[in-house]
Design an enzyme around this catalytic site. Structure first.
Site, PDB file in Angstrom:
ATOM      1  N   ASP B 138       0.856  -1.181   0.000  1.00 32.14           N
ATOM      2  CA  ASP B 138       0.000   0.000   0.000  1.00 32.14           C
ATOM      3  C   ASP B 138       0.895   1.235   0.000  1.00 32.14           C
ATOM      4  O   ASP B 138       1.525   1.571   1.001  1.00 32.14           O
ATOM      5  CB  ASP B 138      -0.904   0.023   1.242  1.00 32.14           C
ATOM      6  CG  ASP B 138      -1.986  -1.063   1.186  1.00 32.14           C
ATOM      7  OD1 ASP B 138      -1.755  -2.103   0.528  1.00 32.14           O
ATOM      8  OD2 ASP B 138      -3.042  -0.871   1.803  1.00 32.14           O
ATOM      9  N   LYS B 201      -6.900   3.129  -3.536  1.00 29.71           N
ATOM     10  CA  LYS B 201      -7.346   3.138  -2.145  1.00 29.71           C
ATOM     11  C   LYS B 201      -7.555   4.573  -1.704  1.00 29.71           C
ATOM     12  O   LYS B 201      -6.799   5.459  -2.086  1.00 29.71           O
ATOM     13  CB  LYS B 201      -6.260   2.439  -1.308  1.00 29.71           C
ATOM     14  CG  LYS B 201      -6.425   2.505   0.193  1.00 29.71           C
ATOM     15  CD  LYS B 201      -5.343   1.670   0.899  1.00 29.71           C
ATOM     16  CE  LYS B 201      -5.315   1.939   2.379  1.00 29.71           C
ATOM     17  NZ  LYS B 201      -4.216   1.229   3.081  1.00 29.71           N
ATOM     18  N   LYS B 237     -10.246  -0.081  -2.691  1.00 21.81           N
ATOM     19  CA  LYS B 237     -10.163  -0.252  -1.239  1.00 21.81           C
ATOM     20  C   LYS B 237     -10.459   1.052  -0.516  1.00 21.81           C
ATOM     21  O   LYS B 237      -9.600   1.928  -0.448  1.00 21.81           O
ATOM     22  CB  LYS B 237      -8.768  -0.767  -0.850  1.00 21.81           C
ATOM     23  CG  LYS B 237      -8.561  -0.874   0.664  1.00 21.81           C
ATOM     24  CD  LYS B 237      -7.208  -1.465   1.020  1.00 21.81           C
ATOM     25  CE  LYS B 237      -6.941  -1.374   2.511  1.00 21.81           C
ATOM     26  NZ  LYS B 237      -5.593  -1.839   2.895  1.00 21.81           N
TER      27      LYS B 237
END
Lengths: 284, 301
Positions: B138, B201, B237
């Site tokens: 991430d 995300k 996400k």
């Protein structure tokens, strides 16, 4: 000139310091003498109860952690506010069926009872704490601590005095409460919510629902996040169900007859846990 | 003003009012009984169980991994969560704890959460995390550069991170709370997808506002357009701020209605959350036992 239309109060619920309508959108007509409509009262659902428990849980650390002195001040403040609105509460009781003279006396008794419990907040711990003799080099003492969230079922009558007799010992002891008002006197309970709201009582410490006990009872008694139940003036049948369901997570139970309204520190003790501390004394 | 790069020519302006109205309608869907249970189980399997605190310890990470594999010991029929998400130095611990479980291991990297380290150090952090056993990374983008209009810089940094990931999946954190407008969110989404992101995300979870349904919808629409144009599926996400099961279900409704059923699995949709897990477990316990659950009976992490 046209006659003025009176502005009637909408009696809603009291959850987390706010006055929401029931999520179910349901209401019940409360009828007075000669079948006259007094008000429409919210009919709380199990989800309202669930929301109230969430609010009570959120309020618990703050309220149980507040000093006993502050809790007493806030309860006393509620009594002050009630005194200032005594006439309104007497009228409301009267509208719900209590004769005028008795209603006035009941309001006065309710205020006195609240002051009584306000006084106990910083005294009952001394009364119920002990220093225990032990056979080792320890200073051993036990102190009461609040149980947690208590579901309170107010007695059917009297409307205001009964409700205060049910909730005051619970919150005086540092618990937070989800209270179900008497089906015959829901207006007094919701108006009392306004008093509590104005008394610096943190939102969520007392949550008030008006609804059908039979509908809410299974949820109230099985909720795993409720730590105690105080039921006033309920039937043997209800007591049996409460005992059975309370066993799920070992809720504390206090089952009182409706007539037992006196101020009593042992009613505070009913929702206290005893914490015992072993403190080493000096080494020789 | 610099010209808009070619890869952003497909970014349309976002209709903010339309987004708000559509999100309001997603929230009104009522999901009950069996559908609710299967929805909650799906949401559970999509969780990226996250611990990103300065006080994280190997013990806490191991505990989190146990929870990821067996979310509720009282109900072994529940699926494991999608992934565990930790800091790079905790990856080795988590890797050992998760071995053979099927739970993915994600690591934040690239000077999370600010992204203000040197590019070389940020890339090295990715290689370190992957080397320790992370199979998902991430990353955070340089929001300051993005807001200054240096789109090419951000594009290149994402592409470099993707290359550093090797076979690991790359999730690109836009930190939408710092992008301020839906138009910026849309542009950043398009940019990230063009640069090679496998997932986009919303947030680091370190600032408010984090994930909102509105911002998620903007990003889902970007994914939908990108898929129509290129045929490549990108995962989504939302992270941070999703605390209760009901909200999670409304996100699933949104995914289903915008992207379709193909995205309704942990390979293409994840929730970045920590407190959400217990609320889902409590709702499932309510459905299973018939009475409302208490957080007292579920582990904190």
């Amino acid at each position: 000139m046209n006659e003025r239309l009176p502005v009637l109060k909408t009696y809603k619920l009291f959850i987390g310091g706010k006055f929401p309508r029931t999520e179910s959108g349901r209401a019940r007509a409360l009828k007075g003498k000669a079948g006259r409509l007094i008000a429409n009262v919210s009919l709380a659902s199990r989800k309202d109860f669930r929301n109230a428990v969430v609010a009570a849980r959120a309020a618990f650390p703050g309220w149980s952690g507040a000093t006993a002195y502050l809790r007493g001040q806030i309860l006393y403040r509620a009594a002050e506010m009630l005194e200032g609105r005594a006439a309104q509460f007497a009228d409301e009781l009267n509208a719900q069926g209590t004769p005028p003279a008795r209603a006035r006396r009941e309001v006065a008794d309710a205020i006195d009872l609240l002051v009584h419990y306000a006084g106990w907040t910083d005294k009952f711990p001394a009364l119920f704490s002990t220093v225990n003799p032990v056979a080792s080099a320890h200073f051993n003492f036990s102190v009461p601590e609040p149980t947690g969230i208590v579901a309170v079922i107010a007695p059917p009558a009297p409307g205001l005095l009964g409700f205060i007799a049910a909730i005051a010992p619970v919150i005086a002891g540092g618990n937070t409460a989800v209270a179900l008002a008497s089906p015959d006197f829901p207006l007094s309970a919701i108006s009392l919510a306004e008093v509590l709201h104005d008394s610096d009582l943190p939102g969520g410490v007392v949550n008030i629902l008006t609804g059908d006990l039979a509908e809410l009872l299974p949820h109230l008694s099985t909720h795993m996040d409720v730590n105690g139940i105080a039921a006033h003036g309920q039937s043997d049948e209800t007591h049996r169900l409460l005992r059975e369901n309370a066993a799920l997570n070992i809720k504390r139970l206090a089952l009182h007859p409706a007539t037992n309204l006196s101020g009593d520190p042992y009613k505070i003790l009913a929702f206290q846990e005893t914490k015992t501390t072993w403190h080493p004394t000096h080494l020789r | 003003m610099k010209p808009v790069p070619r890869y952003l020519q497909h970014s349309p302006p976002v209709d903010a009012v339309g987004i708000t109205e559509r999100v309001a309608r997603f929230k009104t869907r009522s999901i009950k009984a069996a559908t609710k249970v299967s929805g909650l189980k799906l949401a559970l399997s999509m969780l990226d169980l996250t611990t990103l605190e300065g006080k994280d310890s190997p013990g806490k990470v191991r505990q989190l991994c146990r929870k990821a594999i067996t979310p509720d010991p009282a109900d072994p029929s529940l699926p494991h969560v999608g992934a565990v998400c930790v800091y790079p130095t905790m990856v080795a611990t988590a890797h050992k704890a998760l071995k053979g479980s099927g739970v993915h291991l994600a690591s934040v990297a690239t000077s999370f959460p600010s992204g203000l380290g040197t590019l070389a150090a940020r890339l090295e952090e990715i290689r370190y995390a992957v080397g320790e056993g992370a199979d998902e990374i991430d990353m955070v983008i340089s929001r300051g550069r993005f807001l200054a209009g240096e789109f090419n810089y951000v594009f290149d940094e994402i592409a470099a991170c993707k290359e550093a990931c090797g076979t690991a999946h790359l999730k690109v954190i836009l930190e939408t709370g710092e992008l301020h407008t839906y138009d910026n969110v849309r542009r950043a989404s398009d940019l990230a997808m063009e640069a090679g992101a496998d997932f986009i995300k919303t947030s680091t979870g370190k600032m408010a506002p984090a994930a909102t349904p509105e911002v998620t919808l903007v990003m889902l629409q970007a994914i939908q357009d990108y898929h129509e144009r290129t045929g490549r599926m990108i995962g989504m996400k939302p992270a941070g701020g999703i605390r209760d099961a009901k909200t999670a279900l409304s996100y699933l409704v949104m995914v289903r209605e915008v992207l379709g059923p193909d995205w309704l699995n942990p390979d293409w949709f994840r929730f970045g959350a920590s407190t959400l897990a217990n609320d889902i477990l409590m709702q499932l316990a309510k459905q299973r036992t018939g009475h409302y659950a208490s957080p007292d009976y579920f582990s904190n992490d």
